[in-house]
Write a protein that holds these residues in place. Structure first.
Motif, short mmCIF file in Angstrom:
data_model
loop_
_atom_site.label_atom_id
_atom_site.label_comp_id
_atom_site.label_asym_id
_atom_site.label_seq_id
_atom_site.Cartn_x
_atom_site.Cartn_y
_atom_site.Cartn_z
N SER A 189 0.85 -1.19 0.00
CA SER A 189 0.00 0.00 0.00
C SER A 189 0.89 1.24 0.00
CB SER A 189 -0.94 0.01 1.20
OG SER A 189 -0.22 0.11 2.40
N GLY A 190 0.31 2.34 -0.40
CA GLY A 190 1.04 3.60 -0.43
C GLY A 190 0.25 4.71 0.24
N ASP A 191 0.93 5.80 0.50
CA ASP A 191 0.29 6.95 1.12
C ASP A 191 -0.37 7.82 0.05
OD1 ASP A 191 1.06 6.63 3.92
OD2 ASP A 191 3.10 6.90 3.18
N TYR A 192 -1.53 8.35 0.40
CA TYR A 192 -2.31 9.23 -0.46
C TYR A 192 -2.74 10.38 0.43
CZ TYR A 192 -6.10 10.55 -3.77
OH TYR A 192 -6.92 11.21 -4.65
N TRP A 193 -1.94 11.45 0.43
CA TRP A 193 -2.17 12.58 1.32
C TRP A 193 -2.80 13.73 0.54
CZ3 TRP A 193 2.36 13.50 5.26
CH2 TRP A 193 2.52 12.34 6.04
N ILE A 194 -3.90 14.24 1.05
CA ILE A 194 -4.61 15.35 0.42
C ILE A 194 -4.03 16.65 0.98
CG2 ILE A 194 -6.84 16.44 0.04
CD1 ILE A 194 -8.05 13.58 0.33
N ILE A 195 -3.23 17.31 0.16
CA ILE A 195 -2.47 18.49 0.58
C ILE A 195 -3.28 19.78 0.43
CG2 ILE A 195 -0.38 19.83 0.07
CD1 ILE A 195 0.83 17.10 -0.88
N GLU A 196 -4.05 19.84 -0.63
CA GLU A 196 -4.89 21.02 -0.90
C GLU A 196 -6.19 20.52 -1.52
OE1 GLU A 196 -5.67 25.18 -0.99
OE2 GLU A 196 -3.95 24.18 -0.12
N LEU A 197 -7.32 21.05 -1.08
CA LEU A 197 -8.61 20.61 -1.58
C LEU A 197 -9.53 21.82 -1.67
CD1 LEU A 197 -10.59 18.31 -2.35
CD2 LEU A 197 -11.04 18.04 0.11
N ASP A 198 -10.07 22.02 -2.85
CA ASP A 198 -11.02 23.11 -3.07
C ASP A 198 -12.24 22.92 -2.17
OD1 ASP A 198 -12.31 25.31 -4.51
OD2 ASP A 198 -13.55 23.74 -5.42
N LYS A 199 -12.76 24.01 -1.64
CA LYS A 199 -13.91 23.92 -0.72
C LYS A 199 -15.14 23.30 -1.40
CE LYS A 199 -15.47 28.71 -1.41
NZ LYS A 199 -16.61 28.41 -2.27
N ASP A 200 -15.22 23.43 -2.73
CA ASP A 200 -16.32 22.85 -3.49
C ASP A 200 -15.94 21.51 -4.14
OD1 ASP A 200 -18.07 25.00 -2.94
OD2 ASP A 200 -17.11 26.18 -4.53
N TYR A 201 -14.77 20.99 -3.77
CA TYR A 201 -14.29 19.71 -4.29
C TYR A 201 -14.17 19.72 -5.81
CZ TYR A 201 -14.65 17.79 0.41
OH TYR A 201 -14.47 17.55 1.76
N ARG A 202 -13.64 20.83 -6.36
CA ARG A 202 -13.44 20.95 -7.80
C ARG A 202 -12.01 20.61 -8.20
NH1 ARG A 202 -17.25 19.94 -10.37
NH2 ARG A 202 -16.29 20.85 -12.17
N TYR A 203 -11.04 20.78 -7.31
CA TYR A 203 -9.65 20.41 -7.59
C TYR A 203 -8.99 19.95 -6.30
CZ TYR A 203 -8.65 25.12 -5.84
OH TYR A 203 -8.59 26.25 -5.06
N VAL A 204 -7.89 19.20 -6.49
CA VAL A 204 -7.17 18.66 -5.34
C VAL A 204 -5.70 18.49 -5.69
CG1 VAL A 204 -7.67 16.24 -5.94
CG2 VAL A 204 -7.22 16.84 -3.56
N LEU A 205 -4.85 18.65 -4.69
CA LEU A 205 -3.42 18.38 -4.80
C LEU A 205 -3.15 17.21 -3.86
CD1 LEU A 205 -0.55 19.26 -5.79
CD2 LEU A 205 -0.44 20.67 -3.72
N VAL A 206 -2.63 16.12 -4.42
CA VAL A 206 -2.38 14.90 -3.65
C VAL A 206 -0.91 14.54 -3.75
CG1 VAL A 206 -2.91 12.44 -3.47
CG2 VAL A 206 -4.70 14.04 -4.16
#
Length: 172
Positions: free
Chosen positions: A108-125
């Motif tokens: 398994s690997g790590d999947y860290w959500i670093i930045e997430l749009d308040k409306d869930y339109r974009y994400v940096l993982v």
């Protein structure tokens, strides 16, 4: 010469222990996170090499885990699709943005959500090794200002984005 090697190894060890890990968002609603995301950019990795039109589809399961379907088309032959099925889960409810993902048991690997749009339109993982990084969006294109903002966030968190690959989305 031996002294130099020992000092060099000590410096590497100290650097690896002193390196901070990327920060993550405070909360994640996996129900809102579910659905299809288009991969806009990524750091190079072997499992997505030579792919374009890449998507990640997350489906929340009854047990609280998330089914993951990653799919893309070969750059040299867009009629050939490549996909991988996996599962993601949150090992520590106190850190909802630090997920684990598994495509091949027992790894398994790590999947860290670093930045997430308040409306869930974009994400940096990303991951704490700084080896993996993705910019995902609900649309197959992202405006340049948002893209640059996410790249800057990645740099601020310690990622080297110089080898970043922008993903083509010209598939029908």
């Amino acid at each position: 010469m031996k002294k130099i090697v020992v000092i060099f190894l000590m410096m590497l060890t100290v650097k690896s222990f002193s390196q901070t890990k990327p920060s993550v968002v405070g909360t994640v609603d996996l129900q809102k996170y579910s659905g299809t995301w288009f991969e806009i950019a990524r750091l190079p990795n072997t499992f997505e090499k030579n792919l374009k039109c890449i998507t990640a589809t997350y489906t929340l399961r009854d047990d609280g885990k998330v089914t993951v379907l990653n799919a893309g088309y070969r750059i040299d032959d867009p009629s050939k699709k490549s996909s991988a099925n996996g599962v993601a889960w949150n090992p520590d409810k106190k850190e909802p943005a630090k997920l684990k993902v598994r495509f091949f048991w027992p790894f398994s690997g790590d999947y860290w959500i670093i930045e997430l749009d308040k409306d869930y339109r974009y994400v940096l993982v990303g991951d704490p090794s700084y080896k993996y990084l993705w910019i995902l969006c609900r649309d197959n294109v992202m405006d340049e200002a948002t893209y640059k903002k996410l790249l800057q966030k990645a740099v601020t968190e310690g990622y080297d984005v110089s080898p970043i690959i922008k993903v083509e989305h010209d598939c029908i």
